[in-house]
Design a protein around this motif. Structure first.
Motif, PDB file in Angstrom:
ATOM      1  N   GLN A   9       0.845  -1.212   0.000  1.00  0.00           N
ATOM      2  CA  GLN A   9       0.000   0.000   0.000  1.00  0.00           C
ATOM      3  C   GLN A   9       0.875   1.255   0.000  1.00  0.00           C
ATOM      4  O   GLN A   9       0.612   2.210  -0.739  1.00  0.00           O
TER       5      GLN A   9
ATOM      6  N   GLU B 127      -8.791  10.886  -4.222  1.00  0.00           N
ATOM      7  CA  GLU B 127      -9.851   9.874  -4.062  1.00  0.00           C
ATOM      8  C   GLU B 127      -9.262   8.465  -4.028  1.00  0.00           C
ATOM      9  O   GLU B 127      -9.662   7.630  -3.228  1.00  0.00           O
ATOM     10  N   GLU B 128      -8.304   8.204  -4.907  1.00  0.00           N
ATOM     11  CA  GLU B 128      -7.710   6.861  -4.991  1.00  0.00           C
ATOM     12  C   GLU B 128      -7.051   6.433  -3.680  1.00  0.00           C
ATOM     13  O   GLU B 128      -7.071   5.265  -3.323  1.00  0.00           O
TER      14      GLU B 128
ATOM     15  N   GLU C  19      -7.693   7.689  -0.605  1.00  0.00           N
ATOM     16  CA  GLU C  19      -8.465   8.071   0.586  1.00  0.00           C
ATOM     17  C   GLU C  19      -8.621   6.917   1.591  1.00  0.00           C
ATOM     18  O   GLU C  19      -8.405   7.101   2.786  1.00  0.00           O
ATOM     19  N   GLU C  20      -8.976   5.744   1.102  1.00  0.00           N
ATOM     20  CA  GLU C  20      -9.252   4.641   2.021  1.00  0.00           C
ATOM     21  C   GLU C  20      -7.967   4.105   2.654  1.00  0.00           C
ATOM     22  O   GLU C  20      -7.887   3.933   3.867  1.00  0.00           O
ATOM     23  N   ALA C  21      -6.942   3.893   1.828  1.00  0.00           N
ATOM     24  CA  ALA C  21      -5.700   3.306   2.343  1.00  0.00           C
ATOM     25  C   ALA C  21      -4.928   4.296   3.204  1.00  0.00           C
ATOM     26  O   ALA C  21      -4.345   3.916   4.227  1.00  0.00           O
ATOM     27  N   ASP C  22      -4.910   5.572   2.821  1.00  0.00           N
ATOM     28  CA  ASP C  22      -4.039   6.523   3.503  1.00  0.00           C
ATOM     29  C   ASP C  22      -4.697   7.898   3.632  1.00  0.00           C
ATOM     30  O   ASP C  22      -4.445   8.810   2.849  1.00  0.00           O
ATOM     31  N   PRO C  23      -5.544   8.068   4.673  1.00  0.00           N
ATOM     32  CA  PRO C  23      -6.223   9.352   4.861  1.00  0.00           C
ATOM     33  C   PRO C  23      -5.261  10.517   5.084  1.00  0.00           C
ATOM     34  O   PRO C  23      -5.614  11.676   4.832  1.00  0.00           O
TER      35      PRO C  23
ATOM     36  N   ASN D  26      -4.440  11.676   1.697  1.00  0.00           N
ATOM     37  CA  ASN D  26      -5.670  12.279   1.175  1.00  0.00           C
ATOM     38  C   ASN D  26      -5.826  13.699   1.728  1.00  0.00           C
ATOM     39  O   ASN D  26      -6.096  14.642   0.980  1.00  0.00           O
TER      40      ASN D  26
END
Ligand code: FE2
Length: 200
Positions: free
Chosen positions: A27, A139-140, A142-146, A149
């Motif tokens: 990740q 956006e890409e 956002e979930e893995a690494d706020p 983001n």
């Protein structure tokens, strides 16, 4: 007979040797790769803004010349933040010009010495590209690494403000942009000059 060795490579092909806690190295590697593309875009944008600062001519010279330096300073700062985030993720950021040119997917800025509104028409297109891709990467990741983001979102607020400064010069009293529908920087600059000649 030489002893058989089973040395593992020091770095994995799918990610760095280490990354920030809470992310897998894969990740971390993916987020860093996406950030490297943003680093290239921001470095390119900073250079392009200086190029315009030096090449703008005509009656609005001083306003545009002066407007651009704070943008250059901010954009250079954004590139620094992105590069340091890449390093924090365990990956070496690449900041050399040759690597940037080899990797980039866009053409060099196409306008040389030209009037203020011609340059701003072309710069409108440059900002459109940089901002759209910044949003996409935000956006890409956002979930893995706020954290990444958040970094990109904060930069987007400033980039969009700078884009408005540019667009405000290209807007008519009906709120329309004279560069609407332009696909290339020279097309955008040409639409601005034709619009000015028609209204003269
Ligand atoms: Fe200067």
């Amino acid at each position: 007979m030489a002893a058989k060795t089973s040395r593992k490579p020091k770095t994995s092909v799918t990610g760095p040797a280490y990354t920030v806690p809470g992310l897998t190295t894969e990740q971390g590697g993916r987020v860093a790769a996406a950030l490297q593309q943003r680093l290239d875009a921001l470095t390119d944008l900073g250079l392009t803004l200086k190029h315009i600062h030096w090449n703008v001519v005509g009656p609005h010279f001083i306003a545009v010349h002066r407007m651009l330096d704070p943008q250059v300073e901010a954009v250079r700062g954004f590139a620094d933040e992105v590069a340091e985030r890449i390093a924090t993720l365990g990956v070496a950021p690449v900041g050399t010009p040759g690597a940037l040119v080899a990797r980039r997917t866009w053409d060099d800025y196409a306008v040389g010495r030209a009037g203020a509104v011609e340059h701003l028409g072309a710069l409108d297109l440059v900002y459109q590209g940089v901002i759209a891709e910044h949003r996409q990467v935000a956006e890409e990741v956002e979930e893995a690494d706020p954290v990444t983001n958040d970094l990109l979102i904060t930069q987007l607020g400033q980039l969009e403000l700078f884009h408005w400064f540019v667009r405000a010069h290209l807007e008519n009293s009906g709120g329309e942009l004279v560069t609407q529908g332009a696909r290339t920087e020279t097309d955008a600059a040409g639409r601005v000059s034709r619009g000015r000649r028609r209204s003269a």
